[in-house]
Design an enzyme around this catalytic site. Structure first.
Site, PDB file in Angstrom:
ATOM      1  N   ASN A 142     -10.130  -0.289  -0.202  1.00 10.50           N
ATOM      2  CA  ASN A 142      -8.672  -0.216  -0.153  1.00 10.50           C
ATOM      3  C   ASN A 142      -8.123  -0.861  -1.420  1.00 10.50           C
ATOM      4  O   ASN A 142      -8.213  -2.074  -1.591  1.00 10.50           O
ATOM      5  CB  ASN A 142      -8.167  -0.947   1.095  1.00 10.50           C
ATOM      6  CG  ASN A 142      -6.660  -0.907   1.250  1.00 10.50           C
ATOM      7  OD1 ASN A 142      -5.932  -0.609   0.318  1.00 10.50           O
ATOM      8  ND2 ASN A 142      -6.189  -1.231   2.444  1.00 10.50           N
ATOM      9  N   HIS A 189      -3.152   7.147   1.857  1.00  8.30           N
ATOM     10  CA  HIS A 189      -3.580   5.838   1.360  1.00  8.30           C
ATOM     11  C   HIS A 189      -4.972   5.564   1.904  1.00  8.30           C
ATOM     12  O   HIS A 189      -5.241   5.726   3.097  1.00  8.30           O
ATOM     13  CB  HIS A 189      -2.601   4.754   1.808  1.00  8.30           C
ATOM     14  CG  HIS A 189      -3.133   3.370   1.680  1.00  8.30           C
ATOM     15  ND1 HIS A 189      -3.681   2.894   0.507  1.00  8.30           N
ATOM     16  CD2 HIS A 189      -3.234   2.360   2.587  1.00  8.30           C
ATOM     17  CE1 HIS A 189      -4.085   1.650   0.697  1.00  8.30           C
ATOM     18  NE2 HIS A 189      -3.824   1.304   1.946  1.00  8.30           N
ATOM     19  N   CYS A 211       0.807  -1.224   0.000  1.00 13.41           N
ATOM     20  CA  CYS A 211       0.000   0.000   0.000  1.00 13.41           C
ATOM     21  C   CYS A 211       0.840   1.274   0.000  1.00 13.41           C
ATOM     22  O   CYS A 211       0.322   2.353  -0.290  1.00 13.41           O
ATOM     23  CB  CYS A 211      -0.959  -0.002   1.188  1.00 13.41           C
ATOM     24  SG  CYS A 211      -2.059  -1.442   1.230  1.00 13.41           S
TER      25      CYS A 211
END
Length: 329
Positions: free
Chosen positions: A286, A256, A123
């Site tokens: 996500n 993020h 990520c």
């Protein structure tokens, strides 16, 4: 005559979501057939996620990257053949090798012979990739970079584990970075600590044609949350210091898009109003390395982010990795 200082600046952005949008209720219905209980209320309360997108079985990560890259190239109004560096941040590549970046280069028809490679920082991947591209451009090795974050995380989700399968989605985002005498990327900071590798991982590998270990994502949610809220503020402050900027000089924060609670915690610690944080986790879920460039593109295209504004991106991911960059758009 003194040589002018080179910087890298963002010329254009692009993003792509696969068309299959899956709401929390649709996902809950699917899981119920397997005897797994969850609900829209449960997911929203813990994550802020309302929906995510999943790629079709025959769609690869490089396919998503291609769509995002085309849009970024169009927005930058450049000849694709001028791209001499391609970096793809992904944890879900098409193959073990060749790299997704090489596959993308071919799909775009780029014949410049420039470098193309993948970055695997989960990520944090896009923050890593953007900082690397900036360094290459500042050093004079390359002039025009295509930096992509692309993921098909739905391929590594265990749909019997409701604590992880409700979190992730698929997508891609891209930016074009080009050499400039005007400052663009102002400061970056990257870190990792491999002693935390077990709290967020997909601990499988291919050995003689057989997958050893697990091919599904594993996450210790509480451990990730505690570490994330601790390191994100620190790395953001570090990047700001390198850029000689104070938090109040940031126009937009693009974290993020992992979990709304982690995002708002970092925003609050930096002393920024929530209105200055770009949020797409509610509709995208996500998307790992794709989340930051996708959120950036959304905010550019809807007119929130304007030329000359300061943008702070930050990410944290498996590894454990974390990073941040500040740039003037």
């Amino acid at each position: 005559m003194a040589q002018s200082t080179l910087y890298s600046r963002v010329l254009g952005t692009g993003s792509y979501l696969p068309p299959d949008r899956v709401t929390n209720q649709q996902l809950a219905d699917r899981l119920a057939k397997e005897g797994i209980e969850t609900s829209d209320e449960w997911i929203v309360a813990r994550t802020g996620i309302h929906a995510r997108h999943f790629a079709a079985p025959d769609v690869t990560t490089s396919d998503l990257a291609y769509q995002a890259a085309r849009r970024a190239i169009e927005a930058a109004d450049i000849d694709p053949q001028s791209i001499d560096l391609i970096i793809v941040a992904t944890s879900t590549p098409d193959f073990v090798f060749p790299s997704t970046a090489c596959l993308l280069q071919n799909k775009l028809g780029i014949k410049s012979g420039g470098a193309a490679f993948d970055v695997q920082a989960v990520c944090s991947g896009f923050a890593y990739a953007m900082a690397m591209a900036d360094s290459f451009i500042r050093g004079g090795q390359h002039r025009t970079a295509l930096v992509v974050g692309a993921e098909t995380f739905s391929r590594i989700l265990d749909f019997k584990d409701r604590t992880t399968c409700v979190l992730f989605g698929d997508g891609a985002g891209a930016v074009i970075l080009s050499a400039s005498e005007e400052p663009g990327v102002l400061g970056s900071a990257l870190h990792a600590d491999g002693s935390y590798s077990n709290i967020l991982c997909t601990p499988g590998n291919v050995n003689r044609g057989v997958i050893e270990g697990s091919a599904f994502l594993h996450m210790d949610g509480q451990a990730v949350f505690k570490l994330a809220v601790n390191v994100l503020e620190k790395v953001a402050v570090e990047a700001l210091a390198k850029a000689n900027l104070a938090p109040e000089q940031i126009d937009w924060l693009i974290p993020h898009q992992a979990n709304i609670r982690i995002m708002t915690s970092t925003c609050r610690k930096l002393g920024l109003p929530q209105e200055r944080m770009v949020v797409t986790v509610d509709q995208h879920g996500n998307t790992s390395a794709a989340s930051i460039p996708m959120a950036l593109d959304v905010a550019v295209r809807d007119g929130r982010i304007q030329r000359g504004q300061h943008v702070l991106i930050e990410g944290v991911g498996g590894g454990f990795t974390w990073g941040a960059s500040v740039f003037r758009f």
